[in-house]
Design an enzyme around this catalytic site. Structure first.
Site, PDB file in Angstrom:
ATOM      1  N   ASP A 235      -9.337   5.153   6.490  1.00  0.00           N
ATOM      2  CA  ASP A 235      -8.610   4.794   7.645  1.00  0.00           C
ATOM      3  C   ASP A 235      -7.648   5.697   8.012  1.00  0.00           C
ATOM      4  OD1 ASP A 235      -6.564   5.760   5.311  1.00  0.00           O
ATOM      5  OD2 ASP A 235      -5.689   3.466   5.725  1.00  0.00           O
TER       6      ASP A 235
ATOM      7  N   GLU B 223      -2.617  -4.659   6.057  1.00  0.00           N
ATOM      8  CA  GLU B 223      -1.108  -5.257   6.316  1.00  0.00           C
ATOM      9  C   GLU B 223      -0.968  -6.556   5.991  1.00  0.00           C
ATOM     10  OE1 GLU B 223       1.593  -2.642   5.795  1.00  0.00           O
ATOM     11  OE2 GLU B 223       1.289  -2.157   7.721  1.00  0.00           O
TER      12      GLU B 223
ATOM     13  N   ASN C 236       5.171  -2.260   0.442  1.00  0.00           N
ATOM     14  CA  ASN C 236       4.888  -3.463   1.365  1.00  0.00           C
ATOM     15  C   ASN C 236       2.817  -4.020   0.294  1.00  0.00           C
ATOM     16  OD1 ASN C 236       2.656  -2.938   3.167  1.00  0.00           O
ATOM     17  ND2 ASN C 236       3.977  -3.697   4.952  1.00  0.00           N
TER      18      ASN C 236
ATOM     19  N   HIS D 202      -0.123  -2.836   1.288  1.00  0.00           N
ATOM     20  CA  HIS D 202      -0.669  -2.409   1.686  1.00  0.00           C
ATOM     21  C   HIS D 202      -2.246  -1.919   0.688  1.00  0.00           C
ATOM     22  CE1 HIS D 202       1.532   0.744   4.030  1.00  0.00           C
ATOM     23  NE2 HIS D 202      -0.206   1.716   3.335  1.00  0.00           N
TER      24      HIS D 202
HETATM   25  C1  GLP Z   1      -0.884   4.590   3.848  1.00  0.00           C
HETATM   26  C2  GLP Z   1      -2.255   4.875   4.033  1.00  0.00           C
HETATM   27  C3  GLP Z   1      -2.597   4.225   2.292  1.00  0.00           C
HETATM   28  C4  GLP Z   1      -2.525   4.559   1.623  1.00  0.00           C
HETATM   29  C5  GLP Z   1      -0.494   4.346   1.370  1.00  0.00           C
HETATM   30  C6  GLP Z   1       0.656   4.775   0.877  1.00  0.00           C
HETATM   31  O1  GLP Z   1      -0.114   3.867   5.427  1.00  0.00           O
HETATM   32  N1  GLP Z   1      -3.346   3.656   5.057  1.00  0.00           N
HETATM   33  O2  GLP Z   1      -4.258   4.420   2.839  1.00  0.00           O
HETATM   34  O3  GLP Z   1      -2.077   3.919   0.468  1.00  0.00           O
HETATM   35  O4  GLP Z   1      -0.240   4.458   2.792  1.00  0.00           O
HETATM   36  O5  GLP Z   1       1.130   6.495   0.568  1.00  0.00           O
HETATM   37  P1  GLP Z   1       0.948   6.864   0.292  1.00  0.00           P
HETATM   38  O6  GLP Z   1       0.570   7.670  -0.714  1.00  0.00           O
HETATM   39  O7  GLP Z   1       1.810   8.811   1.404  1.00  0.00           O
HETATM   40  O8  GLP Z   1       2.919   6.760  -0.352  1.00  0.00           O
END
Ligand code: GLP
Length: 257
Positions: free
Chosen positions: A71, A147, A140, A142
């Site tokens: 992404d 989402e 949440n 995702h």
């Molecule tokens: C972000 C990314 C995800 C990631 C998630 C968790 O928003 N788009 O790909 O897995 O949130 O992030 P983190 O590893 O910083 O908790």
């Protein structure tokens, strides 16, 4: 719960990272032309550090592989310090031997952006599909930026971010107002086509999302739960992220340290 998901539990995040890095290194050694799916966020940073160390010690080469990131924020160009392209350069690509033209991250500033989403899908297909996909998970539930409520068959597209994701990601920006409200993301359908998926989660703030993904039936409010509908999925957790799993699920898991 599904019996298809392999669950590994490490005592801490460092050991979870080493375990994931070792899986990626083994896969790359077995198939130097592997197509890897890569993730951003705080969770995979330790994985990338281990892979960089192996590459710099000349035990691993990324020269022939191809990577696709999940992404990118809409509106942030590659030079923006919070763009995911920048994150990947700083945390991985700048320190390994992969040619830049073999690294793909969705383009957050191209116009029209919808065309670039279709192009991203075509590019993944033309490379033969993703062999091994690394995933994190949002608080949440995702995956990538899909989402709760996202279409489980969705393809790469522009999506809105929820308030909880914007709040969670504000820690990387100067102010919450600077967090983009939209992103380009591979869809759940795109992710589910990877030949193998490793989801890594660490910390107690992920425990509920992890439990919701693994216990019970796939649920549109828990995007990660759709990973239980297929084979070749591994969850690598630390103890805190595993804290809300049922006793039966914990018993089926492997302790990895
Ligand atoms: C972000 C990314 C995800 C990631 C998630 C968790 O928003 N788009 O790909 O897995 O949130 O992030 P983190 O590893 O910083 O908790």
């Amino acid at each position: 719960m599904s019996h298809q998901v392999e669950i590994r539990i490490a005592s801490n995040a460092v050991n979870a990272s080493k375990n994931v890095a070792s899986d990626f290194a083994t896969a790359l050694q077995a198939n130097p032309k592997i197509v890897l799916g890569l993730a951003t966020g705080g969770t995979p940073v330790g994985v990338y550090q281990h892979l960089v160390a192996l590459c710099q010690a000349q035990k691993l080469s990324f020269r022939q592989c191809t990577t696709y990131n999940l992404d990118e924020y809409v509106g942030l160009g590659p030079d923006h310090h919070q763009s995911y392209r920048h994150f990947m350069q700083v945390n991985l690509f700048d320190h390994i031997d992969i040619p830049t033209n073999q690294t793909f991250v969705p383009d957050g500033v191209v116009n029209p952006i919808e065309d670039s989403c279709a192009d991203y899908e075509s590019s993944i297909k033309a490379s033969g599909g993703i062999d091994l996909q690394l995933l994190g998970i949002g608080e949440n539930g995702h995956i990538a930026f899909n989402e709760p409520g996202s279409d489980p068959k969705g393809r790469t597209s522009v999506v809105g971010l929820t308030d909880s994701t914007i709040a969670a990601n504000a820690r990387f920006f100067d102010s919450i107002d600077d967090v983009p409200r939209e992103a380009v993301t591979m869809g759940i359908g795109t992710i589910l086509e990877s030949r193998r998926v490793v989801l890594m989660a660490t910390g107690g703030n992920k425990a509920e999302a992890v439990a919701r993904a693994l216990e019970g039936l796939p649920d549109i409010d828990s995007p990660a739960s759709f990973l239980t509908t297929r084979e070749n999925v591994i969850f690598v957790l630390d103890k805190d992220a595993a804290a809300k799993l049922s006793d039966a699920t914990i018993q089926s898991a492997k302790e990895i340290d």
